[in-house]
Every structure is written in structure tokens, then in C-alpha cells.
Design a protein around this motif. Sequence first.
Motif, mmCIF file in Angstrom:
data_model
loop_
_atom_site.group_PDB
_atom_site.id
_atom_site.type_symbol
_atom_site.label_atom_id
_atom_site.label_comp_id
_atom_site.label_asym_id
_atom_site.label_seq_id
_atom_site.Cartn_x
_atom_site.Cartn_y
_atom_site.Cartn_z
ATOM 1 N N MET A 216 0.832 -1.197 0.000
ATOM 2 C CA MET A 216 0.000 0.000 0.000
ATOM 3 C C MET A 216 0.873 1.256 0.000
ATOM 4 N N HIS A 217 2.133 1.109 0.293
ATOM 5 C CA HIS A 217 3.050 2.244 0.404
ATOM 6 C C HIS A 217 4.066 2.170 -0.725
ATOM 7 N N ASP A 218 4.030 3.133 -1.641
ATOM 8 C CA ASP A 218 4.969 3.117 -2.761
ATOM 9 C C ASP A 218 5.708 4.431 -2.940
ATOM 10 N N ARG A 219 5.606 5.302 -1.972
ATOM 11 C CA ARG A 219 6.309 6.579 -2.080
ATOM 12 C C ARG A 219 7.697 6.474 -1.480
ATOM 13 N N PRO A 220 8.574 7.402 -1.832
ATOM 14 C CA PRO A 220 9.902 7.405 -1.197
ATOM 15 C C PRO A 220 9.748 7.453 0.328
ATOM 16 N N GLY A 221 10.592 6.714 1.012
ATOM 17 C CA GLY A 221 10.535 6.662 2.469
ATOM 18 C C GLY A 221 9.425 5.780 3.020
ATOM 19 N N TRP A 222 8.835 4.941 2.173
ATOM 20 C CA TRP A 222 7.706 4.107 2.584
ATOM 21 C C TRP A 222 8.048 3.170 3.734
ATOM 22 N N GLN A 223 9.318 2.777 3.866
ATOM 23 C CA GLN A 223 9.688 1.797 4.886
ATOM 24 C C GLN A 223 9.360 2.266 6.298
ATOM 25 N N SER A 224 9.571 3.553 6.614
ATOM 26 C CA SER A 224 9.302 4.021 7.976
ATOM 27 C C SER A 224 7.816 3.924 8.301
ATOM 28 N N GLY A 225 6.960 4.234 7.347
ATOM 29 C CA GLY A 225 5.514 4.094 7.567
ATOM 30 C C GLY A 225 5.122 2.640 7.747
ATOM 31 N N VAL A 226 5.719 1.765 6.971
ATOM 32 C CA VAL A 226 5.417 0.338 7.078
ATOM 33 C C VAL A 226 5.887 -0.205 8.428
ATOM 34 N N LEU A 227 7.071 0.195 8.854
ATOM 35 C CA LEU A 227 7.570 -0.280 10.158
ATOM 36 C C LEU A 227 6.628 0.154 11.285
ATOM 37 N N ARG A 228 6.117 1.373 11.204
ATOM 38 C CA ARG A 228 5.147 1.847 12.207
ATOM 39 C C ARG A 228 3.873 0.993 12.149
ATOM 40 N N MET A 229 3.399 0.694 10.938
ATOM 41 C CA MET A 229 2.181 -0.105 10.793
ATOM 42 C C MET A 229 2.397 -1.552 11.234
ATOM 43 N N VAL A 230 3.600 -2.090 11.056
ATOM 44 C CA VAL A 230 3.908 -3.433 11.554
ATOM 45 C C VAL A 230 3.754 -3.445 13.068
ATOM 46 N N ASP A 231 4.250 -2.415 13.740
ATOM 47 C CA ASP A 231 4.097 -2.344 15.198
ATOM 48 C C ASP A 231 2.631 -2.259 15.596
#
Length: 183
Positions: free
Chosen positions: A152-167
Motif C-alpha cells: 500500500m506504500h509506494d512513495r519514497p521513504g515508505w519503509q518508515s511508515g510500514v515499520l510503524r504499521m507493523v508495530d
Amino acid sequence: MRNRERVLEAAKAVFSTGGPEASLEAVARHAGVGIGTLYRHFPTREALFEAVYRREVDHLAELAEQLKAEAGPTDALRRWLRSNVEFIATKKGMSAALALAAHKPSELTAYSFDRLTKAVGMLLDRAIAAGEIRADISPEDLLRTFVGICYMHDRPGWQSGVLRMVDVFVDGLQARGEAPPRG
């Protein structure tokens, strides 16, 4: 063998960034080898992609075993999922080459699904047995949701948002009373 490992490590780094930089020439430069050396080990672009992909899947399976021994059940599950974000970044960088594998059953798809499902299942079962994670989720449910969060996240820097959502996701899985058994 040393050049092969250097190429695989370089390919992972280059493919993780994706975009136009994800060329085989960039991989060879990053590995400090000539393009001929790269092609000697990986005769096609697809062969390199598949080798990187398999290596990452194997690493995640090994990481699950390691975390099982060194971390609490929920922490192990959380750390394993967070490590998967890097794998997804690498996979996104290779998405064009892997598109065919994603749209038709392949040995690589079956291999990775089996390895990752077993790895997360082991961590999930341990967390459920400890009473830390609700019992009504399967390894397949967990992986399906995780992949959905990542894609769902394809913008630059998407990893930080995904890590937050994993938590947030793992916090939501924590047992808060009686949940029906998985099955």
C-alpha cells in the motif's frame, strides 16, 4: 565463490533502491567486479533476481530460528516482520523481473511461500502458546496482511511508515482475553 556473494550483496543493495539505478551494470560497479564476472555467475538478469530472492527468503527463514532462541515470543514475531520490510524493498526493486513469477505459479513462488509460511508459523505458534498473541490468526493470514501493508506504500521513504504499521499490527494481535482457536 567470494565474487558471487559480493554480487548478491550488491544486487540486494541496488535492487532495494529500485528505479533506473537498478541496472546490472550498477550491480557490478557496486560489487567491485566487471560485468563479465557478473554474467559468469548469473547468465541472465532473471537468474540474478532469482538468486537474490532465494537468498533473502533463506535469510528470513534462518532469522526466524535465531529469533526463536533469543527473543520473547511477541518480540521475535515483531522483529521478524520488521526484517521482512527490507526483503519487500528488495523485491519491489526487482518487481519488473518478478512480474511473471507473481502472475503464474512458479517453483520460486512456491519455495518462498513455503519457507516464509513455516518461518512465521513457528514464531506465531510460539507466541500463541505463550498466550501473548490471539489464537485465531494463521500464518497465511499474517503474511497476507503484512504484504498488503507493504504494498500500500509506494512513495519514497515508505519503509518508515510500514515499520510503524507493523508495530500497530502486532500490537493488535496481542491476546486480550479469549479468542477462538485458530483453524
